[in-house]
Design a protein around this motif. Structure first.
Motif, mmCIF file in Angstrom:
data_model
loop_
_atom_site.group_PDB
_atom_site.id
_atom_site.type_symbol
_atom_site.label_atom_id
_atom_site.label_comp_id
_atom_site.label_asym_id
_atom_site.label_seq_id
_atom_site.Cartn_x
_atom_site.Cartn_y
_atom_site.Cartn_z
ATOM 1 N N CYS A 56 -14.510 -2.805 7.604
ATOM 2 C CA CYS A 56 -14.387 -2.314 6.235
ATOM 3 C C CYS A 56 -14.132 -0.809 6.219
ATOM 4 O O CYS A 56 -13.242 -0.328 5.517
ATOM 5 N N LEU A 57 -14.904 -0.063 6.995
ATOM 6 C CA LEU A 57 -14.735 1.394 7.042
ATOM 7 C C LEU A 57 -13.358 1.778 7.574
ATOM 8 O O LEU A 57 -12.710 2.690 7.052
ATOM 9 N N PHE A 58 -12.904 1.077 8.614
ATOM 10 C CA PHE A 58 -11.594 1.374 9.178
ATOM 11 C C PHE A 58 -10.493 1.138 8.145
ATOM 12 O O PHE A 58 -9.602 1.971 7.963
ATOM 13 N N LYS A 59 -10.552 -0.002 7.445
ATOM 14 C CA LYS A 59 -9.532 -0.303 6.437
ATOM 15 C C LYS A 59 -9.572 0.701 5.291
ATOM 16 O O LYS A 59 -8.532 1.176 4.828
ATOM 17 N N CYS A 60 -10.751 1.033 4.837
ATOM 18 C CA CYS A 60 -10.893 1.973 3.726
ATOM 19 C C CYS A 60 -10.399 3.367 4.122
ATOM 20 O O CYS A 60 -9.646 3.999 3.383
ATOM 21 N N MET A 61 -10.814 3.844 5.278
ATOM 22 C CA MET A 61 -10.395 5.171 5.736
ATOM 23 C C MET A 61 -8.884 5.204 5.992
ATOM 24 O O MET A 61 -8.226 6.199 5.699
ATOM 25 N N SER A 62 -8.341 4.122 6.533
ATOM 26 C CA SER A 62 -6.899 4.051 6.768
ATOM 27 C C SER A 62 -6.134 4.171 5.460
ATOM 28 O O SER A 62 -5.119 4.859 5.379
ATOM 29 N N ALA A 63 -6.626 3.493 4.428
ATOM 30 C CA ALA A 63 -5.977 3.561 3.123
ATOM 31 C C ALA A 63 -6.127 4.941 2.493
ATOM 32 O O ALA A 63 -5.211 5.442 1.833
ATOM 33 N N ALA A 64 -7.263 5.582 2.713
ATOM 34 C CA ALA A 64 -7.537 6.870 2.074
ATOM 35 C C ALA A 64 -6.829 8.042 2.742
ATOM 36 O O ALA A 64 -6.309 8.924 2.061
ATOM 37 N N ILE A 65 -6.819 8.072 4.074
ATOM 38 C CA ILE A 65 -6.266 9.249 4.766
ATOM 39 C C ILE A 65 -5.173 8.914 5.772
ATOM 40 O O ILE A 65 -4.608 9.809 6.372
ATOM 41 N N GLY A 66 -4.914 7.653 6.003
ATOM 42 C CA GLY A 66 -3.885 7.265 6.965
ATOM 43 C C GLY A 66 -4.500 6.817 8.280
ATOM 44 O O GLY A 66 -5.445 7.425 8.767
ATOM 45 N N ALA A 67 -3.954 5.746 8.825
ATOM 46 C CA ALA A 67 -4.517 5.138 10.033
ATOM 47 C C ALA A 67 -4.534 6.082 11.226
ATOM 48 O O ALA A 67 -5.437 6.031 12.050
ATOM 49 N N LYS A 68 -3.565 6.985 11.322
ATOM 50 C CA LYS A 68 -3.513 7.857 12.504
ATOM 51 C C LYS A 68 -4.633 8.885 12.523
ATOM 52 O O LYS A 68 -4.941 9.447 13.564
ATOM 53 N N TYR A 69 -5.278 9.128 11.383
ATOM 54 C CA TYR A 69 -6.355 10.112 11.328
ATOM 55 C C TYR A 69 -7.748 9.507 11.434
ATOM 56 O O TYR A 69 -8.719 10.230 11.604
#
Length: 120
Positions: A56-69
């Motif tokens: 969940c955290l990975f998906k949310c953070m990927s959506a918020a700031i981009g998967a590469k970050y």
């Protein structure tokens, strides 16, 4: 000097965006993760919860700031410098030398609020 100012401001903005996304994802988006959706594939209990929350955290953070970050690792010394607001001390001097006194005062105010014991 203006390039250094631009890069430091960008670094501050990116760090703030990262921290805001981390708080939002940890509390608002993934605060009530139960892992029920993974029960059939990985079992139950604490391990299931950890995997579900991490996903969940990975998906949310990927959506918020981009998967590469998402996987960025910030060195502890750099993080401590940002927490002490040291970039604002540099920006204070840089803006002063470039003649932008308003921004110099803003940065100086931000820095000295973080570390009032610093003699300047």
């Amino acid at each position: 000097m203006s390039e250094a100012i631009t890069e430091l401001e960008r670094a501050i903005e990116e760090r703030n965006r990262y921290l805001e996304a981390k708080v939002h994802c940890s509390i608002d988006s993934c605060g009530n993760v139960t892992g029920d959706s993974l029960k059939s594939s990985i079992g139950s209990g604490f391990s299931q919860y950890v995997i579900a929350r991490g996903l969940c955290l990975f998906k949310c953070m990927s959506a918020a700031i981009g998967a590469k970050y998402v996987d960025w690792k910030i060195l502890p010394t750099i993080d401590e410098e940002f927490q002490a607001r040291l970039p604002y001390q540099y920006l204070n001097v840089a803006y002063y030398k470039s003649g932008n006194l308003r921004k110099a005062v803003e940065c100086g105010y931000t820095f000295f609020n973080a570390d009032p014991s610093d003699p300047g």
